[in-house]
Design a protein around this motif. Structure first.
Motif, short mmCIF file in Angstrom:
data_model
loop_
_atom_site.label_atom_id
_atom_site.label_comp_id
_atom_site.label_asym_id
_atom_site.label_seq_id
_atom_site.Cartn_x
_atom_site.Cartn_y
_atom_site.Cartn_z
N PRO A 211 135.39 41.74 -15.95
CA PRO A 211 134.49 40.11 -16.30
C PRO A 211 135.50 40.11 -17.83
CG PRO A 211 133.26 41.95 -17.01
CD PRO A 211 134.80 42.64 -15.67
N THR A 212 136.46 40.69 -18.04
CA THR A 212 137.06 40.88 -19.07
C THR A 212 138.02 39.26 -19.62
OG1 THR A 212 137.29 43.04 -19.24
CG2 THR A 212 138.57 41.85 -21.09
N VAL A 213 137.67 38.88 -21.00
CA VAL A 213 138.98 37.30 -20.89
C VAL A 213 139.79 37.72 -21.84
CG1 VAL A 213 136.67 35.94 -20.57
CG2 VAL A 213 136.87 37.14 -23.39
N ASN A 214 140.37 36.60 -22.09
CA ASN A 214 141.95 36.67 -23.14
C ASN A 214 141.38 36.42 -24.28
OD1 ASN A 214 144.06 35.78 -24.38
ND2 ASN A 214 145.38 35.76 -22.78
N PRO A 215 141.21 37.49 -25.34
CA PRO A 215 141.25 37.03 -26.74
C PRO A 215 141.56 36.03 -27.08
CG PRO A 215 141.56 39.22 -26.63
CD PRO A 215 142.13 38.64 -25.58
N TRP A 216 142.29 35.55 -26.68
CA TRP A 216 142.95 34.05 -26.95
C TRP A 216 142.78 32.97 -26.63
CZ3 TRP A 216 147.23 33.97 -31.68
CH2 TRP A 216 148.02 34.90 -31.48
N ASN A 217 142.05 33.10 -25.80
CA ASN A 217 141.05 31.47 -25.11
C ASN A 217 140.46 32.68 -23.95
OD1 ASN A 217 140.60 29.48 -23.44
ND2 ASN A 217 142.57 28.50 -23.88
N GLU A 218 139.12 32.39 -24.12
CA GLU A 218 138.52 32.64 -23.28
C GLU A 218 138.77 31.82 -21.85
OE1 GLU A 218 133.85 32.42 -24.05
OE2 GLU A 218 135.04 31.79 -25.81
N LYS A 219 139.31 31.41 -21.87
CA LYS A 219 139.17 30.59 -20.30
C LYS A 219 140.80 31.16 -19.29
CE LYS A 219 136.86 26.43 -20.82
NZ LYS A 219 136.77 26.59 -22.30
N HIS A 220 141.51 31.70 -19.89
CA HIS A 220 142.75 33.10 -19.35
C HIS A 220 142.54 34.00 -19.60
CE1 HIS A 220 145.19 29.08 -20.58
NE2 HIS A 220 144.30 28.75 -21.34
N THR A 221 143.01 34.62 -18.00
CA THR A 221 142.82 36.07 -17.93
C THR A 221 143.75 36.65 -18.59
OG1 THR A 221 143.36 37.69 -16.08
CG2 THR A 221 145.24 35.51 -16.72
N PRO A 222 142.37 37.91 -19.00
CA PRO A 222 144.07 38.49 -20.11
C PRO A 222 144.91 39.66 -19.36
CG PRO A 222 141.67 39.91 -19.11
CD PRO A 222 141.83 38.92 -18.50
N GLY A 223 145.14 39.32 -17.89
CA GLY A 223 145.38 39.92 -17.32
C GLY A 223 145.13 41.67 -17.05
N GLY A 224 145.75 42.06 -15.55
CA GLY A 224 145.51 43.64 -15.47
C GLY A 224 146.42 44.11 -15.25
N SER A 225 146.42 45.41 -14.82
CA SER A 225 144.63 45.96 -14.26
C SER A 225 144.49 46.64 -15.45
CB SER A 225 144.84 47.34 -13.24
OG SER A 225 146.01 48.47 -13.97
N SER A 226 145.00 46.57 -16.49
CA SER A 226 144.11 47.20 -17.69
C SER A 226 143.71 46.35 -18.54
CB SER A 226 145.27 48.35 -18.25
OG SER A 226 146.16 49.08 -17.79
N SER A 227 142.77 45.70 -18.20
CA SER A 227 141.85 44.13 -18.65
C SER A 227 141.74 44.49 -20.20
CB SER A 227 141.11 43.45 -17.84
OG SER A 227 142.07 43.53 -17.02
N GLY A 228 140.91 45.33 -19.63
CA GLY A 228 139.40 45.69 -21.69
C GLY A 228 140.91 46.82 -22.09
N SER A 229 141.86 46.71 -21.96
CA SER A 229 142.59 47.80 -23.23
C SER A 229 143.73 46.86 -23.40
CB SER A 229 143.09 49.08 -22.70
OG SER A 229 142.43 50.23 -22.38
N ALA A 230 143.68 46.30 -23.15
CA ALA A 230 144.92 45.18 -23.79
C ALA A 230 144.02 44.16 -24.78
CB ALA A 230 145.41 44.34 -23.13
N ALA A 231 143.07 43.65 -24.23
CA ALA A 231 141.98 42.59 -25.03
C ALA A 231 140.68 43.75 -26.05
CB ALA A 231 140.96 42.22 -24.15
N ALA A 232 140.95 44.94 -26.08
CA ALA A 232 140.33 45.78 -27.68
C ALA A 232 141.10 45.56 -28.36
CB ALA A 232 139.66 46.63 -26.88
#
Lengths: 455, 455
Positions: free
Chosen positions: B127-148
């Motif tokens: 469910p993680t979103v991109n912190p820059w724009n929540e309509k965009h993916t943060p990428g994966g698979s380490s989505s949460g670590s990048a976003a945090a």
């Protein structure tokens, strides 16, 4: 059959004679060349001998100056054909030495000829016979190299082992066969059969000669991309701290059941070692190491298909039926099964290393190198199942002759060491060899037709 | 969207504050915990946060004392669940830390929570979103670590990369992502996806923090059986002797064609580097390195089948359709094709090493980390084809943010180094980072909605 005493001179005998001026390099090489030619009509150890010896007139101080060496016809030699015992490669004459051969020549050694291999180092045999009895196989795939050392033609010959192609023929021919740790002798310029299993190994008349040669030929080459299954990072010294040699004997051999004569020869040796102060303990391999056969077969078949599949598609008539079967078998193995086998290889190599060194604190395992004496007939080069697991694990293995079996052919003892501890294994093997009394056994065999069979 | 300035404190800012007594360990961890909880309802970076922070009250002199760290939910943490974003592992709570986590705790670090991974680190998103724009993916698979890290919650987070799972989300989220040489951070206690490709990597706000953390967590573990594709035996120093940094740009990117904004951001950066004295040369990869995509796909599919196949057979309803497809694909790959891919991996890693260091004498290759900005939507985590070849080769890769694209999301620059030369790559990356003016770009983005898009 042999008419002259074999092992006239060991590698280090020759070196001493050359260095002291008793023997010239020319004489040493010519003598080996003559012996090769004389034996060739019945022994068929060589696939190629030059018209006249091409002597490496090296500085006599070099460690192999004056030493005649035979090279399996799977290993490239500039100036001599390398044909893999395959009609598909008839006339192939590489321009460059394999790294191994270059190292031998640089150390002053002379290549006297190429020795017979089975086709592509798999099972389709060549014409070589067992020097002890020409009705028996010399073993394979390094048939000619084992026979050439056994017949006293050369004191040093090289072969390769993917399953049991050094240890088995050495045991069948009554010589020392040494297969060091995977990766310790670079394979650049050697035809692969299955790169994850292929090793270079050597044949000598005794352990000290193998140790001497190993120091010269071992070493990394940056064109040979493998690395050992067990890295040096985790090198432990095992039992090195103790003065007592500790040897394990498997309660149950891996592979095919061995013949009674082989079993009693090993038991006799163990008793000798104990009497001389070694600790000999009966051990059980960890359960997960007891069935490596299917894993090693999957790796062999797949990788042989990768290496030789294109030839089969192009020229099926130029490949033997046993080789064809292997390639077809490999094509039927799934990626998943092959990947599992490769992963197991690395995992089990670490498991074995830990078991041997940390849990059992063994200097070596003592196991059978073959099921027994060389089988009758030249079509079948014998059972490799007692060697293949150790090849799979990449650990160093050495066999030395210890007795004669009921048919008057040699029986060997195989010692297995820890990966990267080749020198330690060689030291243990030399200590064992001194107690195996092989020279006495051999002498009795020569002087009396009823000499000791199995000890 | 972010309402607070991100990157409030970097790893080394925190360390300085803790060591000087300006900030207590307790305060530092509580602040991160609070930030995590505040962001969680919209960012969904974490799969698990403890009810209250479990502070590692370490000696303040330890290198990570007071540093809050987030760990991808693929990596075992004692006392916190590790569920791989899979219902099949719901409630799984390992008793032992992964080697990585143990090293972090031993160095004084506190694990504040587990971050969202795609299912088994493949493509089924969390469910993680991109912190820059929540309509965009943060990428994966380490989505949460990048976003945090991007949202300024923690200065250090860990992930894994099998194709592009560190570099791509780092680029999409505007942070530094570093994937060191294959094998350099032990993977013991990390769920494999494809062991021949799996790497541990990290996310930080800047390159110096990555270099600092790498020194702490790198190192061999004897339960992690891989070894690097390119051994240290052949370590050459490349261009180390010269004072001028020499950077290569590929005439043609590997993988999918990149967007114009990504291309011009890299061109702008290259101009900056040249202006500051770097030598920037346009280079062509050797032809044999231009098509690694099929090889890496074969390895991934087969090994993922080995790892997860049994679960599919047992509980097909608990595996996503993308993961099921991957396993089925892997089961269709022959042993021969997989073996070829594995052999090519080792051969091409050596080829690349020689090309980069000997032929081109490059300190680094400068390439795109992704095709451009993070795509819209959370279902698709983006194209990994610009990362996968470097993962396949096992070479170190680092991405750093350099510009904003037309949608106002970050664009990165990926630098590739020679295997085993991680410190050299980090040093080059730090030099590049100083010229990328990212802090200025970011500041302008925050203060003006019409701030610089791509530079």
């Amino acid at each position: 059959m042999m008419t002259e005493p074999a092992y006239a001179l060991t590698l280090r005998d020759i070196r001493r004679a050359v260095e002291s001026g008793v023997l010239t390099i020319q004489q040493s090489i010519e003598s080996a060349d003559k012996a090769a030619r004389q034996a060739q009509p019945w022994l068929h150890a060589f696939s190629y001998l030059p018209d006249a010896p091409v002597v490496n007139q090296a500085d006599i101080g070099l460690p192999l100056a004056g030493v005649p060496i035979a090279i399996k016809d799977l290993i490239d030699t500039a100036g001599m054909p390398t044909e893999y015992n395959s009609p598909a490669y008839a006339g192939r004459s590489p321009k460059t030495d394999a790294v191994l051969v270059a190292r031998l020549r640089q150390a002053g050694g002379t290549i006297v000829g190429k020795t017979v291999t089975t086709e592509f180092a798999w099972r389709h045999p060549g014409p070589t016979v067992n020097p002890w009895n020409e009705k028996h196989t010399p073993g394979g795939s390094s048939s000619g190299s084992a026979a050439a050392v056994s017949a006293g033609i050369v004191p040093l010959a090289f072969g390769t082992q993917t399953f049991g192609s050094v240890i088995r023929p050495a045991a069948y021919c009554g010589v020392v066969g040494f297969k060091p740790t995977y990766g310790s002798i670079a394979r650049t310029g050697v035809l692969p059969l299955a790169p994850s299993l292929d090793h270079i190994g050597m044949f000598t008349a005794n352990v000290a000669d193998a140790a001497y040669a190993f120091l010269i030929v071992s070493g990394f080459d940056d064109q040979d991309f493998h690395s050992s299954h067990v890295s040096g990072k985790n090198k432990s010294q095992g039992n090195d701290g103790s003065a007592v040699i500790r040897i394990g004997m498997l309660r149950r051999q891996v592979g095919t059941a061995v013949e009674p004569a082989q079993d009693s020869a090993l038991a006799w040796l163990a008793a000798q070692l104990k009497a001389d102060g070694a600790e000999v303990v009966v051990v059980d391999l960890p359960a997960e190491l007891e069935d490596m056969g299917a894993l090693v077969s999957a790796i062999l078949a797949v990788e042989a298909s990768v290496v030789h599949g294109a030839l089969l598609d192009r020229s099926p008539g130029l490949i033997s039926s046993v080789m064809t079967s292997l390639i077809i078998e490999g094509r039927g193995v799934s990626g998943v099964d092959y990947a599992r086998a490769r992963a197991a290889q690395v995992r089990l190599a670490h498991r074995f290393d830990h078991w041997l060194q940390q849990e059992m604190r063994l200097d070596a395992l003592l196991v059978a190198p073959a099921t027994g004496e060389a089988p009758v007939g030249l079509d079948y080069t014998g059972d490799a199942s007692l060697c293949a697991p150790w090849t799979f694990l990449g650990v160093p293995a050495i066999t030395l002759p210890i007795a004669l079996g009921p048919a008057g052919l040699p029986l060997g003892a195989q010692l297995i060491g820890a990966a990267q501890h080749d020198e330690r294994l060689l030291a243990v093997a030399e200590w064992v060899e001194a107690r195996a009394r092989w020279q006495a056994v051999k002498l009795q065999a020569k002087t009396s037709p009823d000499g000791p069979r199995n000890a």
